[in-house]
Design a protein around this motif. Structure first.
Motif, PDB file in Angstrom:
ATOM      1  N   PRO A  52       0.694  -1.553  -0.042  1.00  0.00           N
ATOM      2  CA  PRO A  52      -0.362   0.090   0.591  1.00  0.00           C
ATOM      3  C   PRO A  52       0.510   1.143  -0.061  1.00  0.00           C
ATOM      4  CG  PRO A  52      -0.048  -1.294   2.299  1.00  0.00           C
ATOM      5  CD  PRO A  52       0.854  -2.538   1.182  1.00  0.00           C
ATOM      6  N   ARG A  53       2.138   1.352   0.015  1.00  0.00           N
ATOM      7  CA  ARG A  53       3.156   2.416   0.671  1.00  0.00           C
ATOM      8  C   ARG A  53       3.726   2.648  -0.909  1.00  0.00           C
ATOM      9  NH1 ARG A  53       4.931   4.391   6.270  1.00  0.00           N
ATOM     10  NH2 ARG A  53       2.350   3.941   7.230  1.00  0.00           N
ATOM     11  N   GLY A  54       3.735   1.802  -1.998  1.00  0.00           N
ATOM     12  CA  GLY A  54       4.993   1.762  -2.460  1.00  0.00           C
ATOM     13  C   GLY A  54       6.053   1.445  -2.822  1.00  0.00           C
ATOM     14  N   GLY A  55       6.188   0.841  -1.970  1.00  0.00           N
ATOM     15  CA  GLY A  55       7.238   0.612  -1.817  1.00  0.00           C
ATOM     16  C   GLY A  55       8.242  -0.449  -2.782  1.00  0.00           C
ATOM     17  N   ASN A  56       9.712  -0.411  -3.085  1.00  0.00           N
ATOM     18  CA  ASN A  56      10.821  -0.339  -3.927  1.00  0.00           C
ATOM     19  C   ASN A  56      11.846  -1.444  -3.204  1.00  0.00           C
ATOM     20  OD1 ASN A  56      13.124   0.869  -2.884  1.00  0.00           O
ATOM     21  ND2 ASN A  56      11.637   2.371  -2.526  1.00  0.00           N
ATOM     22  N   LYS A  57      11.804  -2.255  -4.482  1.00  0.00           N
ATOM     23  CA  LYS A  57      13.038  -3.475  -4.528  1.00  0.00           C
ATOM     24  C   LYS A  57      14.848  -3.592  -5.188  1.00  0.00           C
ATOM     25  CE  LYS A  57      11.950  -7.740  -3.135  1.00  0.00           C
ATOM     26  NZ  LYS A  57      11.439  -9.256  -2.526  1.00  0.00           N
ATOM     27  N   SER A  58      15.493  -3.076  -4.963  1.00  0.00           N
ATOM     28  CA  SER A  58      16.951  -3.472  -5.879  1.00  0.00           C
ATOM     29  C   SER A  58      17.717  -5.220  -5.609  1.00  0.00           C
ATOM     30  CB  SER A  58      17.466  -2.323  -5.401  1.00  0.00           C
ATOM     31  OG  SER A  58      16.855  -0.963  -5.641  1.00  0.00           O
ATOM     32  N   VAL A  59      17.715  -5.641  -6.530  1.00  0.00           N
ATOM     33  CA  VAL A  59      18.487  -6.900  -6.186  1.00  0.00           C
ATOM     34  C   VAL A  59      19.403  -6.999  -7.131  1.00  0.00           C
ATOM     35  CG1 VAL A  59      17.760  -9.161  -6.400  1.00  0.00           C
ATOM     36  CG2 VAL A  59      16.092  -7.962  -6.147  1.00  0.00           C
ATOM     37  N   LEU A  60      20.541  -6.831  -6.861  1.00  0.00           N
ATOM     38  CA  LEU A  60      21.934  -7.559  -7.815  1.00  0.00           C
ATOM     39  C   LEU A  60      22.063  -9.172  -7.287  1.00  0.00           C
ATOM     40  CD1 LEU A  60      24.254  -6.841  -9.244  1.00  0.00           C
ATOM     41  CD2 LEU A  60      25.288  -6.481  -6.869  1.00  0.00           C
ATOM     42  N   ASN A  61      21.419 -10.090  -8.908  1.00  0.00           N
ATOM     43  CA  ASN A  61      21.893 -11.567  -8.676  1.00  0.00           C
ATOM     44  C   ASN A  61      22.867 -12.054  -9.559  1.00  0.00           C
ATOM     45  OD1 ASN A  61      19.147 -12.264  -8.020  1.00  0.00           O
ATOM     46  ND2 ASN A  61      18.533 -11.316  -9.689  1.00  0.00           N
ATOM     47  N   ILE A  62      24.233 -12.711  -8.360  1.00  0.00           N
ATOM     48  CA  ILE A  62      25.476 -13.014  -8.480  1.00  0.00           C
ATOM     49  C   ILE A  62      25.235 -14.334  -9.181  1.00  0.00           C
ATOM     50  CG2 ILE A  62      27.347 -14.013  -7.649  1.00  0.00           C
ATOM     51  CD1 ILE A  62      26.747 -11.403  -6.351  1.00  0.00           C
ATOM     52  N   GLN A  63      24.993 -14.281 -10.398  1.00  0.00           N
ATOM     53  CA  GLN A  63      25.175 -15.938 -11.728  1.00  0.00           C
ATOM     54  C   GLN A  63      25.308 -16.470 -12.190  1.00  0.00           C
ATOM     55  OE1 GLN A  63      19.736 -14.369 -12.352  1.00  0.00           O
ATOM     56  NE2 GLN A  63      21.385 -14.220 -13.579  1.00  0.00           N
ATOM     57  N   PRO A  64      26.771 -17.381 -11.779  1.00  0.00           N
ATOM     58  CA  PRO A  64      27.705 -17.939 -12.046  1.00  0.00           C
ATOM     59  C   PRO A  64      27.470 -19.425 -12.636  1.00  0.00           C
ATOM     60  CG  PRO A  64      27.290 -18.258  -9.871  1.00  0.00           C
ATOM     61  CD  PRO A  64      27.055 -17.259  -9.891  1.00  0.00           C
ATOM     62  N   VAL A  65      27.349 -19.514 -14.056  1.00  0.00           N
ATOM     63  CA  VAL A  65      27.192 -20.946 -14.844  1.00  0.00           C
ATOM     64  C   VAL A  65      28.490 -21.431 -14.824  1.00  0.00           C
ATOM     65  CG1 VAL A  65      26.373 -21.287 -17.001  1.00  0.00           C
ATOM     66  CG2 VAL A  65      25.206 -19.797 -15.910  1.00  0.00           C
ATOM     67  N   ILE A  66      29.220 -22.873 -14.513  1.00  0.00           N
ATOM     68  CA  ILE A  66      30.404 -23.235 -14.834  1.00  0.00           C
ATOM     69  C   ILE A  66      29.657 -24.814 -15.230  1.00  0.00           C
ATOM     70  CG2 ILE A  66      31.527 -24.347 -13.552  1.00  0.00           C
ATOM     71  CD1 ILE A  66      31.507 -22.420 -11.649  1.00  0.00           C
ATOM     72  N   PRO A  67      29.755 -25.582 -16.287  1.00  0.00           N
ATOM     73  CA  PRO A  67      29.626 -25.950 -17.244  1.00  0.00           C
ATOM     74  C   PRO A  67      30.820 -27.639 -16.911  1.00  0.00           C
ATOM     75  CG  PRO A  67      30.428 -24.833 -18.780  1.00  0.00           C
ATOM     76  CD  PRO A  67      30.689 -24.180 -17.063  1.00  0.00           C
ATOM     77  N   PHE A  68      30.584 -29.172 -16.336  1.00  0.00           N
ATOM     78  CA  PHE A  68      31.127 -29.482 -16.027  1.00  0.00           C
ATOM     79  C   PHE A  68      31.270 -30.487 -17.414  1.00  0.00           C
ATOM     80  CE2 PHE A  68      30.933 -27.920 -12.334  1.00  0.00           C
ATOM     81  CZ  PHE A  68      31.581 -27.211 -11.756  1.00  0.00           C
ATOM     82  N   SER A  69      32.193 -30.839 -17.564  1.00  0.00           N
ATOM     83  CA  SER A  69      31.957 -32.631 -18.781  1.00  0.00           C
ATOM     84  C   SER A  69      32.171 -33.921 -17.879  1.00  0.00           C
ATOM     85  CB  SER A  69      33.528 -32.674 -19.204  1.00  0.00           C
ATOM     86  OG  SER A  69      33.641 -33.377 -20.492  1.00  0.00           O
ATOM     87  N   ILE A  70      31.068 -34.584 -17.777  1.00  0.00           N
ATOM     88  CA  ILE A  70      30.899 -35.922 -17.654  1.00  0.00           C
ATOM     89  C   ILE A  70      31.692 -37.294 -18.389  1.00  0.00           C
ATOM     90  CG2 ILE A  70      29.588 -38.069 -16.892  1.00  0.00           C
ATOM     91  CD1 ILE A  70      27.425 -35.961 -16.097  1.00  0.00           C
ATOM     92  N   ASP A  71      31.709 -37.400 -19.040  1.00  0.00           N
ATOM     93  CA  ASP A  71      32.594 -37.429 -20.363  1.00  0.00           C
ATOM     94  C   ASP A  71      31.958 -36.902 -22.063  1.00  0.00           C
ATOM     95  OD1 ASP A  71      29.682 -38.610 -21.252  1.00  0.00           O
ATOM     96  OD2 ASP A  71      29.793 -40.554 -19.615  1.00  0.00           O
ATOM     97  N   LYS A  72      32.422 -38.261 -22.994  1.00  0.00           N
ATOM     98  CA  LYS A  72      32.214 -37.368 -24.141  1.00  0.00           C
ATOM     99  C   LYS A  72      31.147 -36.835 -24.903  1.00  0.00           C
ATOM    100  CE  LYS A  72      32.729 -41.763 -26.331  1.00  0.00           C
ATOM    101  NZ  LYS A  72      31.158 -41.947 -27.355  1.00  0.00           N
ATOM    102  N   ASP A  73      30.137 -37.550 -24.047  1.00  0.00           N
ATOM    103  CA  ASP A  73      28.321 -37.153 -24.181  1.00  0.00           C
ATOM    104  C   ASP A  73      27.481 -36.405 -23.630  1.00  0.00           C
ATOM    105  OD1 ASP A  73      28.761 -39.043 -26.465  1.00  0.00           O
ATOM    106  OD2 ASP A  73      28.615 -40.968 -25.105  1.00  0.00           O
TER     107      ASP A  73
END
Length: 263
Positions: A52-73
């Protein structure tokens, strides 16, 4: 990071110059949430109209994406979202809270090669970790569920969808249970000069409260180099097509910088 500051960085980074073939390829890989590319995005979001008071929100998302190989497939791709939140009067006269929110950790098991029809897909578990430093910044619940993504890249176009569902399994008994579905359909167009124009929603349905949250996002991003470091700069706007009664409402803003670490 303010939008004006990001625009200054874009200009300083020489983003109007001609892109290299590597930069164009990195821009295309970034459109794939489960590509074999290590990336570390710092994504800033601003929304208002809460309560009701028109609040606000700021969000800084830290989003690391790390791929790992299991095997050739097969690969496994780790995607982590750690939010740093600052919010004011989001629940009436609730004051200001600043700190960590709850962490979402996903793992996608994905074939190294697309299907015969060109589909790229991945599936696995998603975990909700109650890392919030204030009771108003998180749900104080542990959660888990399934997650999956499917997409296709056809020339400059990328289109697909990512989704998950999280149920709470432990945590503070006096807090509401979590039973939430997240859906993110997306489409993007990447130019030969490493510009990407994207449209997506990040819709959440709260099965406990029977409420939708549907922000529609439009973003423009550019891959370039700061010295020898490949980075992607992005700015955008979003409109809340649907949200709970306590907000957010209207228009919001997004800006990000993503550090890229190609193999």
């Amino acid at each position: 990071m303010r939008l004006q500051s990001l625009l200054v960085l874009i200009a300083a980074g020489g983003l109007t110059g001609k892109a290299t073939a590597q930069e164009a390829d990195l821009a295309k890989q970034l459109s794939n949430p489960i590509s074999s590319l290590i990336s570390v995005p710092f994504q800033f979001n601003y929304d208002s109209g809460y309560g009701p008071r028109g609040g606000n929100k700021s969000v800084l998302n830290i989003q690391p994406v790390i791929p790992f190989s299991i095997d050739k497939d097969w690969n496994v791709i780790s995607r982590t979202i750690v939010p740093i939140i600052s919010q004011h009067n989001i629940a009436g006269p609730s004051g200001t809270q600043t700190g960590l929110g709850d962490t979402v950790q996903s793992f996608f098991f994905s074939p190294t090669q697309p299907t015969a029809g060109g589909l790229i897909w991945g599936a696995g578990p998603v975990f909700l970790l109650p890392t919030a430093t204030d009771s108003l910044l998180g749900g104080e619940k542990w959660g888990l569920g399934p997650t999956a993504v499917v997409l296709k890249q056809d020339g400059p176009w990328t289109f697909g969808a990512l989704g998950n569902h999280i149920w709470s399994v432990a945590g503070e008994s006096n807090r509401s249970d979590i039973n939430s579905t997240f859906l993110q359909p997306f489409i993007s167009y990447t130019t030969k000069d490493a510009w990407t124009f994207g449209l997506s929603t990040e819709s959440t349905y709260d099965w406990t409260g029977s409420q939708w949250s549907v922000p529609v996002n439009f973003t423009v991003s550019k891959v370039a180099k700061l010295g020898k470091q490949p980075v992607s700069f992005s700015v955008g706007a979003r409109y809340w097509a649907a949200s709970p009664d306590n907000g957010p409402d209207g228009w919001g803003a997004r800006a990000s910088i993503t550090f890229l670490f190609p193999k």
